[in-house]
Design a protein around this motif. Structure first.
Motif, PDB file in Angstrom:
ATOM      1  N   ALA A 287       0.864  -1.172   0.000  1.00  0.00           N
ATOM      2  CA  ALA A 287       0.000   0.000   0.000  1.00  0.00           C
ATOM      3  C   ALA A 287       0.902   1.223   0.000  1.00  0.00           C
ATOM      4  CB  ALA A 287      -0.870  -0.028   1.243  1.00  0.00           C
ATOM      5  N   PRO A 288       0.445   2.393  -0.400  1.00  0.00           N
ATOM      6  CA  PRO A 288      -0.881   2.649  -0.931  1.00  0.00           C
ATOM      7  C   PRO A 288      -1.063   2.399  -2.428  1.00  0.00           C
ATOM      8  CG  PRO A 288       0.307   4.716  -0.576  1.00  0.00           C
ATOM      9  CD  PRO A 288       1.242   3.626  -0.205  1.00  0.00           C
TER      10      PRO A 288
ATOM     11  N   GLY B 261     -14.362   1.542   1.044  1.00  0.00           N
ATOM     12  CA  GLY B 261     -13.897   2.887   1.360  1.00  0.00           C
ATOM     13  C   GLY B 261     -13.299   3.076   2.733  1.00  0.00           C
ATOM     14  N   SER B 262     -12.870   2.000   3.390  1.00  0.00           N
ATOM     15  CA  SER B 262     -12.229   2.212   4.688  1.00  0.00           C
ATOM     16  C   SER B 262     -10.866   2.881   4.462  1.00  0.00           C
ATOM     17  CB  SER B 262     -12.074   0.885   5.425  1.00  0.00           C
ATOM     18  OG  SER B 262     -11.352  -0.039   4.655  1.00  0.00           O
ATOM     19  N   GLN B 263     -10.206   3.272   5.543  1.00  0.00           N
ATOM     20  CA  GLN B 263      -9.049   4.175   5.431  1.00  0.00           C
ATOM     21  C   GLN B 263      -7.767   3.583   5.989  1.00  0.00           C
ATOM     22  OE1 GLN B 263      -9.365   7.279   4.032  1.00  0.00           O
ATOM     23  NE2 GLN B 263     -11.470   6.730   3.518  1.00  0.00           N
ATOM     24  N   PHE B 264      -7.682   2.257   6.037  1.00  0.00           N
ATOM     25  CA  PHE B 264      -6.551   1.652   6.737  1.00  0.00           C
ATOM     26  C   PHE B 264      -5.197   2.134   6.242  1.00  0.00           C
ATOM     27  CE2 PHE B 264      -8.593  -1.041   9.623  1.00  0.00           C
ATOM     28  CZ  PHE B 264      -9.752  -1.493   9.043  1.00  0.00           C
TER      29      PHE B 264
ATOM     30  N   ALA C 161      -3.171   7.571   3.829  1.00  0.00           N
ATOM     31  CA  ALA C 161      -2.494   8.484   4.740  1.00  0.00           C
ATOM     32  C   ALA C 161      -3.309   9.733   5.018  1.00  0.00           C
ATOM     33  CB  ALA C 161      -1.129   8.855   4.164  1.00  0.00           C
TER      34      ALA C 161
ATOM     35  N   ASN D  65      -6.284  10.198   5.696  1.00  0.00           N
ATOM     36  CA  ASN D  65      -7.277  10.082   6.757  1.00  0.00           C
ATOM     37  C   ASN D  65      -6.781   9.286   7.945  1.00  0.00           C
ATOM     38  OD1 ASN D  65      -9.618  11.557   6.300  1.00  0.00           O
ATOM     39  ND2 ASN D  65     -10.175  10.203   4.613  1.00  0.00           N
ATOM     40  N   GLY D  66      -5.506   9.378   8.206  1.00  0.00           N
ATOM     41  CA  GLY D  66      -4.970   8.728   9.390  1.00  0.00           C
ATOM     42  C   GLY D  66      -4.430   7.341   9.154  1.00  0.00           C
ATOM     43  N   GLY D  67      -4.597   6.817   7.923  1.00  0.00           N
ATOM     44  CA  GLY D  67      -4.102   5.476   7.654  1.00  0.00           C
ATOM     45  C   GLY D  67      -2.579   5.455   7.566  1.00  0.00           C
ATOM     46  N   ASP D  68      -2.009   4.265   7.583  1.00  0.00           N
ATOM     47  CA  ASP D  68      -0.551   4.139   7.598  1.00  0.00           C
ATOM     48  C   ASP D  68      -0.105   3.089   6.585  1.00  0.00           C
ATOM     49  OD1 ASP D  68       2.106   3.921   8.140  1.00  0.00           O
ATOM     50  OD2 ASP D  68       1.868   3.584  10.300  1.00  0.00           O
ATOM     51  N   PRO D  69       0.539   3.521   5.497  1.00  0.00           N
ATOM     52  CA  PRO D  69       0.998   2.537   4.503  1.00  0.00           C
ATOM     53  C   PRO D  69       1.976   1.530   5.094  1.00  0.00           C
ATOM     54  CG  PRO D  69       1.234   4.782   3.675  1.00  0.00           C
ATOM     55  CD  PRO D  69       0.842   4.900   5.103  1.00  0.00           C
ATOM     56  N   ILE D  70       2.763   1.954   6.097  1.00  0.00           N
ATOM     57  CA  ILE D  70       3.752   1.049   6.655  1.00  0.00           C
ATOM     58  C   ILE D  70       3.070  -0.070   7.447  1.00  0.00           C
ATOM     59  CG2 ILE D  70       5.840   0.913   8.070  1.00  0.00           C
ATOM     60  CD1 ILE D  70       6.283   2.509   5.617  1.00  0.00           C
ATOM     61  N   LEU D  71       1.853   0.175   7.912  1.00  0.00           N
ATOM     62  CA  LEU D  71       1.112  -0.890   8.599  1.00  0.00           C
ATOM     63  C   LEU D  71       0.976  -2.114   7.702  1.00  0.00           C
ATOM     64  CD1 LEU D  71      -0.680  -1.953  10.920  1.00  0.00           C
ATOM     65  CD2 LEU D  71      -2.619  -0.878   9.785  1.00  0.00           C
TER      66      LEU D  71
ATOM     67  N   PHE E 156      -3.922   3.116  15.573  1.00  0.00           N
ATOM     68  CA  PHE E 156      -4.673   4.294  15.158  1.00  0.00           C
ATOM     69  C   PHE E 156      -5.296   5.037  16.320  1.00  0.00           C
ATOM     70  CE2 PHE E 156      -3.754   3.577  11.000  1.00  0.00           C
ATOM     71  CZ  PHE E 156      -4.287   2.411  10.448  1.00  0.00           C
TER      72      PHE E 156
ATOM     73  N   LYS F  70      -3.455   8.152  17.385  1.00  0.00           N
ATOM     74  CA  LYS F  70      -2.838   8.927  16.303  1.00  0.00           C
ATOM     75  C   LYS F  70      -3.506  10.280  16.169  1.00  0.00           C
ATOM     76  CE  LYS F  70      -0.855   7.852  11.851  1.00  0.00           C
ATOM     77  NZ  LYS F  70      -1.258   7.694  10.489  1.00  0.00           N
TER      78      LYS F  70
ATOM     79  N   MET G 267      -6.494  13.147  12.723  1.00  0.00           N
ATOM     80  CA  MET G 267      -7.523  12.527  11.883  1.00  0.00           C
ATOM     81  C   MET G 267      -8.790  13.356  11.898  1.00  0.00           C
ATOM     82  SD  MET G 267      -7.502   8.469  12.365  1.00  0.00           S
ATOM     83  CE  MET G 267      -6.195   8.065  13.460  1.00  0.00           C
TER      84      MET G 267
ATOM     85  N   MET H 109     -17.246   3.597   8.529  1.00  0.00           N
ATOM     86  CA  MET H 109     -15.962   2.971   8.288  1.00  0.00           C
ATOM     87  C   MET H 109     -15.069   3.853   7.426  1.00  0.00           C
ATOM     88  SD  MET H 109     -15.250  -0.859   7.032  1.00  0.00           S
ATOM     89  CE  MET H 109     -14.246  -1.799   8.129  1.00  0.00           C
TER      90      MET H 109
ATOM     91  N   ALA I 189      -9.109   6.391   9.766  1.00  0.00           N
ATOM     92  CA  ALA I 189      -8.493   5.079   9.982  1.00  0.00           C
ATOM     93  C   ALA I 189      -8.896   4.474  11.315  1.00  0.00           C
ATOM     94  CB  ALA I 189      -6.976   5.199   9.886  1.00  0.00           C
TER      95      ALA I 189
ATOM     96  N   SER J 223     -12.216   2.961  10.886  1.00  0.00           N
ATOM     97  CA  SER J 223     -12.080   1.724  10.110  1.00  0.00           C
ATOM     98  C   SER J 223     -11.611   0.603  11.018  1.00  0.00           C
ATOM     99  CB  SER J 223     -11.078   1.905   8.976  1.00  0.00           C
ATOM    100  OG  SER J 223     -11.444   2.957   8.128  1.00  0.00           O
TER     101      SER J 223
END
Lengths: 307, 656, 201
Positions: B164-165, B250-253, B256, B258-264, C47, C50, C53, C128, C132, C135
């Protein structure tokens, strides 16, 4: 790997140390295999072998010795690791921003914004502060340093230094989509005077073309054909939407490569590019602006004046 | 003489014991193992073809053989296929076929579950590959394609590791990445179910006297592998759910913004991915540990050490994952920690290599084809292991990672290691499987040609990587001087292909016309050589009682004062007797009945998969509903179907 | 699902861990489920704290008292599960059925509570897609809820089989134990989730 800077040299030194240790082990093991295969092969009259089940002393020995060798490698490894990630005080700071499929370079202290060719002073430490605006990228110039990812939404750091003036090549090393192979990194190291001159030149607004010249017509094409949606030319047009982000063209002719440092900045390449960008770089985010031949000729003339 | 069940629940219980339908409904671990093997081999040919296409593109600088889209699809599918559709199922083939035989059992603990794992694998693999027919892809959002992507390019194209992403919907438009994520999810389920099955089998179905430390090393390695599978697959399942949800709902895991983290993604992927590579290599190490002693006519040197080293590798394998991420921006302290833990794994690995050398030392070596491949394993895996140690030197890895140096490393361990080990096993157990001997001449040609081709292909890659050739790169410039060695690599790849054709020829011809093998052609040590070749459906006429490690060998040989083996007078008679009684058990043996439900569930899951991908369409929702319903119904029917006919449990004289 | 060794093997004639095949299988399965939820919980924790957001965050919307009640309900269902098992050991079939039903009902109350909670959050603008953390929250609790639902189905199946056959005997008795193990596991996971996600700041 012909290192050309202190960081790359330190890595090189560590590498050769480990390589020779590995080479010795390689020779020992492969040699053992060959000897075994030759000496113990089944021949007429050979007796049945003793059914030895093991030897505890040997087990301890060949557990302990590798452990010691590894410990021996571990110490310089960790040392070098911490040394090289130390953020230097007197470094020149350059921001690197990754895009599909080109590197953007911003010099915050000098107020410069360029792309594709990274110009640095030779003999001085440089600190790259890096991020990406889309997917993961990876900045790598092997002769000068190891590589580091550019991560969306985060900052990563890479120390870079070239001993001598010269040109150093690299490439994006993290798969980043269709044209990943055409995202290259080119570093030009200049001596102190040369670098200062370069900075001064880059800080000037764009060269004004002579009125009525072909270049002047090209400037009109730039202003009207849609380029201004993405490309800044200082002193001509700066209110750019950056959708998508595109290289700052103010001094584009001072860079000898374009399109992710994958193509030489010459008339033939520019013509093909301006006629249809995705024909040279599949998936390109630069649209085909449907320019006719005259417009392209004028535009090229203008771009070539932007030194 | 065996009896099979015939009562029905939803529909009449199948009864076929021969022919096409017997394979469709089989719950016999041997048949299932054979199906795994042939299916995995077919995928090997496909994955190999993908590799050849890649090499044609890279044979010279600025190649134009494949388009960028096609190239990206090919390297992604090559990696995905080889890891998930070749090596894992090949290992499953060996484990399925051999484990019950090696521990003295008639089948695995849950025969229908076993069949289910195979069918999920087959249809999951086909589902993944249906991307070439149905998948869609394109430029990232806002980008422009030079031309429409061909069918060859319409496959997952974000690498086998799908970082990701780039896999997010705005960068990977179309459906190919959904085929990837959902396909892998389905395939993971097959392995997870199998791991539960085989762990239970190994722990609970051993013959009398087969204590844990009397089990063959292959069984031990399988036990470790199945624990690794059980603990690592859930992690990638979570990661795949996350990317599926990001793409479909459409989740945001990993976004980036929206708080998501590609490194996750990388952490989750490699928490699975690193144990995965030990899953790939340990079965082959088990095979080598069986082959070397037989053809050295000596026991495995340091049995306990080899077993514990294998377990240690499995355990430590969970602690090194971030060594795949040294350049990704993780903290310096983390890099140091993972560098050290990675170096530690070299120790048990070295222990195994030294013990294998010790096995051969002072042995009486017969260089049959399986022996050549096993020795080849030791030699090639050593090279791969050493380059692996150089990766653990973190600053050096900053130069090595994401280059062809890494490609060289993992092909030395996965091809020179796992694949060589698999070929060793295929030749070694060919006589058991088919009752015939393969052609030794063709086998040797295969080995030497493959050895040559393999080294020509992958040795130069070390050099290419250190010269700056980056991974996953469609093209390299002509002024980089990477051309000549790339050409050597390409030639080597075609030599490998030729050697595989030799193998296939040998297999097909020898199956039909090879010399009769008998039950113990190699004068071997383990239980599978005490039953007829090919084995009867019930495996053992009478479940053996085991009194020592390598029990069969000790029944054939005693030792003189010098500890040298002396063949017992009774040995030949024993072998004859085993062959005779093996085929004539004298009393009825009761086996689990065949069933339709495993294949029914196996077919339903891809339907669910298609439903998830196309849930935006009405017919997609319908598919989803049908798939879910079919899965549930099949499970209900399965739960009500007895393992075998209840009445027959009471039949007299029955073997228990 | 009946298994081979159970039907075909005398336990004293082969080596075994001494745990029934299906029980061993359930333990291995639960171990893998542990890793599954571990990954989900770790992700949420990443998350949780964090910064930066947009949109309502889960921690802003929690109704701890409400969730405490539904957690208590789930905890009680583990008690009724134990009582069901005890009843079966005593061979008290009607009691077994009652406690099985009670467990299933308490589980359904918990699920209803989850639905209500999610509906409230969605109304307050957290879906969701919002960020993050949201989600992560929905995926974790959603998967947990799915596991509870599957457990309820298994409980009701056992209840139905017991009604139809008059008793749970032989292999079915083992099934009750297996469902019990699964149910307790799902409950323990919830305790971890409740503590780590809701309670600890």
């Amino acid at each position: 790997m012909s290192p050309a800077g202190p960081i790359a040299e330190k890595i090189d030194g560590l590498w050769w140390l480990v390589f020779w240790i590995a080479a010795v082990i390689f020779v020992l093991v492969q040699g053992a295999i060959l000897i075994i295969a030759f000496v113990f092969r089944d021949k007429d009259g050979r007796k049945e072998p003793k059914q030895i089940h093991g030897n505890n002393k040997l087990e301890v020995l060949w557990t302990a010795i590798p452990a010691l060798i590894l410990a021996g490698i571990a110490v310089p490894t960790v040392q070098t690791l911490f040394e090289l990630t130390n953020r230097p005080d007197s470094a020149l700071t350059i921001e690197v921003i990754g895009h599909q499929w080109w590197f953007e370079y911003v010099y915050p202290d000098q107020g410069i914004n360029t792309a594709n060719t990274l110009v640095i002073p030779a003999g001085q430490p440089v600190e790259l502060i890096m991020t990406s605006e889309d997917v993961l990228h990876n900045f790598w110039v092997p002769q000068l340093a190891g590589k580091r990812y550019l991560v969306t939404g985060q900052e990563t750091y890479l120390n870079l230094e070239a001993d001598e003036p010269g040109e150093y090549w690299g490439q994006c090393a993290e798969f980043c989509g269709l044209s990943h192979a055409l995202m290259r990194a080119r570093v030009v190291a200049l001596d102190e005077a040369g670098f200062e001159q370069w900075v001064t030149d880059q800080q000037q607004p764009a060269v004004e073309p002579a009125a009525g010249s072909l270049a002047d017509q090209g400037k009109e094409v730039y202003l009207n054909a849609g380029c201004t949606r993405c490309h800044v030319i200082e002193g001509v047009w700066e209110d750019v939407a950056r959708q998508p982000p595109a290289p700052d063209l103010t001094h584009v002719a001072s860079r000898s490569m374009f399109a992710g440092a994958s193509f030489e900045f010459n008339e033939a390449n520019l013509r093909t590019w301006l006629a249809n960008p995705s024909s040279m770089k599949d998936g390109s985010l630069m649209p085909n602006l449907a320019l006719n031949d005259e417009e392209i000729t004028a535009l090229i003339a203008y771009l070539e004046t932007l030194k | 003489m065996t009896t099979t069940a015939s009562r029905s629940t939803i529909f009449r219980r199948p009864t076929a014991t021969k022919g096409f339908w017997s394979w469709i409904t089989t719950v016999d671990h041997k048949k299932i193992g054979v199906m795994y093997g042939y299916t995995a081999f077919a995928f090997l040919l496909i994955g190999g073809l993908e590799a050849l296409l890649l090499r044609l593109q890279l044979a010279g600088p600025e190649g134009q053989f494949l388009s960028q889209a096609e190239y990206n699809a090919m390297f992604t599918m090559h990696g995905t296929t080889m890891v998930f559709l070749v090596i894992m199922p090949m290992s499953a083939a060996f484990m399925n076929y051999l484990l019950p035989l090696m521990i003295g059992a008639r089948d695995v603990a849950f025969p229908r579950l076993n069949a289910l794992s195979y069918w999920i694998f087959l249809f999951g693999g086909l589902f993944l590959y249906s991307t070439f027919i149905f998948g869609t892809t394109g430029a990232p959002a806002g980008g422009f394609l030079a031309e429409e992507v061909s069918r060859l390019g319409s496959a997952p194209n974000a690498g086998w590791f799908g970082y990701a992403p780039n896999t997010e919907p705005q960068f990977s438009v179309g459906t190919v990445l959904d085929y990837w994520a959902i396909g892998l999810q389905i395939l993971g389920l097959a392995s997870l179910l199998s791991s539960i099955n085989l762990i239970t089998t190994i722990f609970n179905l051993r013959a009398k006297g087969m204590r844990l430390l009397r089990m063959p090393v292959f069984v031990w390695m399988s036990l470790v592998v199945n624990f690794l599978l059980a603990f690592s697959l859930p992690i990638i399942a979570v990661a795949l759910w996350m990317i599926t949800f990001d793409r479909q709902f459409g989740s945001q895991f990993f976004q980036a913004a929206n708080g998501g983290d590609p490194i996750l993604w990388q952490h989750l992927f490699w928490l699975f991915g690193h144990p995965e590579v030990y899953i790939l290599i340990l079965p082959a190490m088990g095979i080598v540990s069986e082959v070397l002693p037989v053809f050295s006519r000596k026991p495995l040197f340091g049995y306990a050490a080899v077993v514990f080293a294998g377990a240690a590798i499995g355990f430590l394998g969970f602690g090194v994952w971030a060594h795949h991420m040294f350049s990704s921006g993780i903290s310096t302290v983390a890099q140091a920690a993972f560098g050290l833990s990675t170096m530690t794994i070299a120790i048990p690995t070295g222990i195994k290599i030294f013990n294998w050398l010790g096995t051969m030392w002072m042995g009486r070596l017969r260089f049959t084809t399986p022996m050549l491949f096993s020795i080849g394993f030791v030699a090639m895996f050593t090279i791969g292991g050493l380059s692996g140690v150089t990766h653990s030197v973190v600053p050096a890895d900053w130069q090595q990672t994401d280059t062809y140096y890494i490609v060289a490393h993992f092909h030395y361990v996965l091809f020179g290691g796992a694949i060589f080990g698999i070929f060793s096993g295929l030749y070694y157990w060919f006589p058991k499987l088919t009752g015939r001997m393969y052609s030794e001449r063709l086998g040797k040609w295969h080995f030497w040609l493959m050895f040559l081709g393999f080294n020509l292909t992958f040795a130069p890659m070390h050099w290419l990587g250190l010269q700056g050739m980056v991974r996953r790169t469609w093209q390299y410039a002509s002024d980089t001087n990477l051309g000549p060695w790339n050409m050597v690599v390409t030639i080597g790849a075609f030599i490998i292909a030729a050697s595989i054709l030799l193998f296939m020829w040998n297999w097909v011809v020898s199956k039909r016309r090879g010399a009769e093998a008998g039950i113990d052609p190699w004068d071997a040590r383990t239980l599978e050589w005490t039953i007829p070749s090919p084995p009867p459906e019930y495996n053992f006429a009478e479940i053996p009682t085991v009194t020592a490690l390598d029990d069969f060998w000790h029944k054939k040989y005693s030792e003189d004062e010098e500890e040298r083996p002396v063949r017992r007078d009774t040995a030949d008679l024993l072998v004859e007797e085993l062959e005779h009684t093996g085929n004539n058990p004298g009393k009825p043996i009761h086996l689990p009945g065949p069933s339709y439900f495993p294949i029914a569930v196996g077919l339903s899951l891809p339907v669910v998969g298609y439903g998830i991908i196309y849930h935006g369409e009405v017919w997609g929702v319908a598919l989803l509903a049908v798939g879910v319903l079919a899965t549930i119904t099949s499970f209900v029917g399965w739960a009500q179907e007895p393992a075998e006919e209840p009445g027959e449990e009471e039949s007299p004289g029955e073997e228990h | 699902m009946a298994d081979l060794a159970h039907d075909l093997g005398h336990h004293d004639e082969h080596e075994s861990l001494g745990v029934d095949n299906r029980k061993l299988a359930m333990w291995v399965f639960l171990a893998s489920e542990f890793m599954f939820f571990g990954a989900l919980i770790s992700t949420y924790l990443l998350f949780k704290g964090k910064e930066g957001m947009a949109g309502p965050l889960p921690r802003e919307l929690y109704d701890i008292p409400f969730t405490s009640v539904s957690s208590f309900v789930l905890l009680m269902s583990s008690l009724t599960m134990v009582l069901a098992h005890n009843a079966l050991t005593r061979k008290d079939q009607p009691a077994t059925r009652s406690w099985l039903l009670a467990t299933a009902l308490l589980g359904m109350v918990f699920i209803a509570g989850q639905f209500f909670e999610f509906a409230t959050f969605i109304e307050e603008g957290m879906t969701m897609r919002t960020n993050a953390a949201a989600s992560g929250f929905y995926l974790l609790t959603g998967f947990h809820g799915t596991h509870v639902l599957i457990g309820i189905i298994m409980l009701l199946s056992l209840f139905g089989i017991s009604r139809r056959q008059g008793s749970l005997s032989g292999g079915q008795g083992l099934n009750l134990e297996l469902v019990g193990l699964y149910w307790h596991f799902v409950d323990i996971i919830w305790i971890v989730i409740f503590t780590v996600v809701y309670l600890i700041p």
